[in-house]
Design a protein around this motif. Structure first.
Motif, PDB file in Angstrom:
ATOM      1  N   SER A   1      -1.214   5.182  -2.403  1.00 42.01           N
ATOM      2  CA  SER A   1       0.008   5.995  -2.438  1.00 42.01           C
ATOM      3  C   SER A   1       0.641   6.059  -3.825  1.00 42.01           C
ATOM      4  CB  SER A   1       1.048   5.439  -1.459  1.00 42.01           C
ATOM      5  OG  SER A   1       0.582   5.590  -0.137  1.00 42.01           O
ATOM      6  N   LEU A   2       0.067   5.319  -4.780  1.00 41.55           N
ATOM      7  CA  LEU A   2       0.653   5.285  -6.129  1.00 41.55           C
ATOM      8  C   LEU A   2       0.712   6.671  -6.756  1.00 41.55           C
ATOM      9  CD1 LEU A   2      -0.668   2.192  -8.146  1.00 41.55           C
ATOM     10  CD2 LEU A   2       1.682   2.746  -7.535  1.00 41.55           C
ATOM     11  N   ARG A   3       1.872   7.011  -7.282  1.00 44.00           N
ATOM     12  CA  ARG A   3       2.058   8.284  -7.997  1.00 44.00           C
ATOM     13  C   ARG A   3       2.257   8.053  -9.493  1.00 44.00           C
ATOM     14  NH1 ARG A   3       1.527   9.520  -3.235  1.00 44.00           N
ATOM     15  NH2 ARG A   3       2.308  11.334  -2.153  1.00 44.00           N
ATOM     16  N   VAL A   4       2.893   6.917  -9.842  1.00 47.35           N
ATOM     17  CA  VAL A   4       3.204   6.595 -11.238  1.00 47.35           C
ATOM     18  C   VAL A   4       2.745   5.164 -11.511  1.00 47.35           C
ATOM     19  CG1 VAL A   4       5.032   6.343 -12.964  1.00 47.35           C
ATOM     20  CG2 VAL A   4       5.218   8.120 -11.205  1.00 47.35           C
TER      21      VAL A   4
ATOM     22  N   LEU B   1      -7.564   6.270  -7.700  1.00 43.98           N
ATOM     23  CA  LEU B   1      -6.144   6.457  -7.387  1.00 43.98           C
ATOM     24  C   LEU B   1      -5.798   7.940  -7.505  1.00 43.98           C
ATOM     25  CD1 LEU B   1      -4.770   3.344  -9.320  1.00 43.98           C
ATOM     26  CD2 LEU B   1      -5.301   3.537  -6.869  1.00 43.98           C
ATOM     27  N   THR B   2      -6.315   8.722  -6.598  1.00 36.40           N
ATOM     28  CA  THR B   2      -6.267  10.189  -6.694  1.00 36.40           C
ATOM     29  C   THR B   2      -4.889  10.807  -6.503  1.00 36.40           C
ATOM     30  OG1 THR B   2      -6.889  10.372  -4.379  1.00 36.40           O
ATOM     31  CG2 THR B   2      -8.683  10.426  -6.009  1.00 36.40           C
ATOM     32  N   LYS B   3      -3.915  10.047  -6.034  1.00 32.76           N
ATOM     33  CA  LYS B   3      -2.564  10.593  -5.886  1.00 32.76           C
ATOM     34  C   LYS B   3      -1.708  10.376  -7.132  1.00 32.76           C
ATOM     35  CE  LYS B   3      -2.453  10.421  -0.897  1.00 32.76           C
ATOM     36  NZ  LYS B   3      -1.834   9.828   0.293  1.00 32.76           N
ATOM     37  N   LEU B   4      -2.273   9.704  -8.138  1.00 32.27           N
ATOM     38  CA  LEU B   4      -1.523   9.485  -9.378  1.00 32.27           C
ATOM     39  C   LEU B   4      -1.116  10.810 -10.004  1.00 32.27           C
ATOM     40  CD1 LEU B   4      -3.280   6.613 -11.392  1.00 32.27           C
ATOM     41  CD2 LEU B   4      -1.009   6.589 -10.356  1.00 32.27           C
ATOM     42  N   ARG B   5       0.114  10.860 -10.462  1.00 28.86           N
ATOM     43  CA  ARG B   5       0.617  12.037 -11.174  1.00 28.86           C
ATOM     44  C   ARG B   5       1.016  11.692 -12.600  1.00 28.86           C
ATOM     45  NH1 ARG B   5      -2.028  13.512  -7.892  1.00 28.86           N
ATOM     46  NH2 ARG B   5      -1.559  14.815  -6.107  1.00 28.86           N
TER      47      ARG B   5
ATOM     48  N   PHE C   1     -11.433  13.225 -13.332  1.00 28.56           N
ATOM     49  CA  PHE C   1     -11.308  12.638 -11.993  1.00 28.56           C
ATOM     50  C   PHE C   1      -9.893  12.775 -11.434  1.00 28.56           C
ATOM     51  CE2 PHE C   1     -14.979  10.351 -13.688  1.00 28.56           C
ATOM     52  CZ  PHE C   1     -15.877  10.487 -12.647  1.00 28.56           C
ATOM     53  N   LEU C   2      -8.902  12.860 -12.331  1.00 26.64           N
ATOM     54  CA  LEU C   2      -7.493  12.940 -11.931  1.00 26.64           C
ATOM     55  C   LEU C   2      -6.846  14.164 -12.576  1.00 26.64           C
ATOM     56  CD1 LEU C   2      -6.579   9.173 -12.512  1.00 26.64           C
ATOM     57  CD2 LEU C   2      -7.144  10.258 -10.331  1.00 26.64           C
ATOM     58  N   PRO C   3      -7.281  15.356 -12.205  1.00 26.23           N
ATOM     59  CA  PRO C   3      -6.812  16.563 -12.895  1.00 26.23           C
ATOM     60  C   PRO C   3      -5.315  16.847 -12.753  1.00 26.23           C
ATOM     61  CG  PRO C   3      -8.058  17.146 -10.932  1.00 26.23           C
ATOM     62  CD  PRO C   3      -8.202  15.664 -11.110  1.00 26.23           C
ATOM     63  N   ARG C   4      -4.664  16.330 -11.719  1.00 27.79           N
ATOM     64  CA  ARG C   4      -3.226  16.576 -11.533  1.00 27.79           C
ATOM     65  C   ARG C   4      -2.363  15.475 -12.139  1.00 27.79           C
ATOM     66  NH1 ARG C   4      -3.528  18.106  -5.271  1.00 27.79           N
ATOM     67  NH2 ARG C   4      -4.382  16.029  -5.338  1.00 27.79           N
TER      68      ARG C   4
ATOM     69  N   THR D   1       0.795  -1.227   0.000  1.00 29.39           N
ATOM     70  CA  THR D   1       0.000   0.000   0.000  1.00 29.39           C
ATOM     71  C   THR D   1       0.828   1.279   0.000  1.00 29.39           C
ATOM     72  OG1 THR D   1      -0.220  -0.144   2.394  1.00 29.39           O
ATOM     73  CG2 THR D   1      -1.995  -1.099   1.062  1.00 29.39           C
ATOM     74  N   ASN D   2       2.116   1.215   0.331  1.00 26.66           N
ATOM     75  CA  ASN D   2       2.959   2.412   0.302  1.00 26.66           C
ATOM     76  C   ASN D   2       3.749   2.559  -0.992  1.00 26.66           C
ATOM     77  OD1 ASN D   2       2.227   3.349   2.864  1.00 26.66           O
ATOM     78  ND2 ASN D   2       3.618   1.890   3.820  1.00 26.66           N
ATOM     79  N   LEU D   3       3.513   1.668  -1.943  1.00 27.20           N
ATOM     80  CA  LEU D   3       4.215   1.708  -3.217  1.00 27.20           C
ATOM     81  C   LEU D   3       3.876   2.989  -3.971  1.00 27.20           C
ATOM     82  CD1 LEU D   3       6.056  -0.256  -4.828  1.00 27.20           C
ATOM     83  CD2 LEU D   3       4.000  -0.942  -6.063  1.00 27.20           C
ATOM     84  N   ARG D   4       4.876   3.647  -4.518  1.00 27.59           N
ATOM     85  CA  ARG D   4       4.648   4.905  -5.234  1.00 27.59           C
ATOM     86  C   ARG D   4       4.718   4.766  -6.744  1.00 27.59           C
ATOM     87  NH1 ARG D   4       5.728  10.013  -2.246  1.00 27.59           N
ATOM     88  NH2 ARG D   4       5.508   9.439  -0.071  1.00 27.59           N
TER      89      ARG D   4
END
Length: 105
Positions: free
Chosen positions: A46-49, A68-72, A92-95, A21-24
């Motif tokens: 916590s996924l970013r990529v 997955l709202t922290k996705l960049r 849904f994922l504007p950033r 769950t802490n994988l980025r």
């Protein structure tokens, strides 16, 4: 963590990945996963990529990806997701920078 292409989804332990769950960053490019397999990633908040290029996901995965709202950065190139679905996902994922899906429904 990077994964390597497999022939069968059973080769890739999606439930095991879900426990991280802490994988980025997660690269599933070319892996044999589909919409059902992708549901295992819902808890990975916590996924970013995330790279799903060359997988069998379709428009049905939009609901999971939207959570997955922290996705960049998200790559859905060469998947079954069409351009209209990706456009909706961007709301849904504007950033999140989303790559792929050049054809429309």
């Amino acid at each position: 963590l990077h994964s390597f292409p497999t022939r069968r989804s059973s080769d890739l332990d999606m439930q095991g990945l879900a426990g991280l769950t802490n994988l980025r960053e997660l690269n599933l490019t070319g892996c044999d996963i589909d919409d059902e397999d992708l549901r295992s990633l819902e808890a990975m908040d916590s996924l970013r990529v995330l790279s799903l290029s060359g997988t069998a996901i379709t428009n049905e995965s939009m609901g999971v990806l939207a959570t997955l709202t922290k996705l960049r950065q998200l790559n859905v190139y060469q998947t079954g997701m069409d351009a209209d679905t990706v456009a909706s996902l961007r709301t849904f994922l504007p950033r999140c920078k989303i790559y792929g899906a050049i054809r429309s429904r």
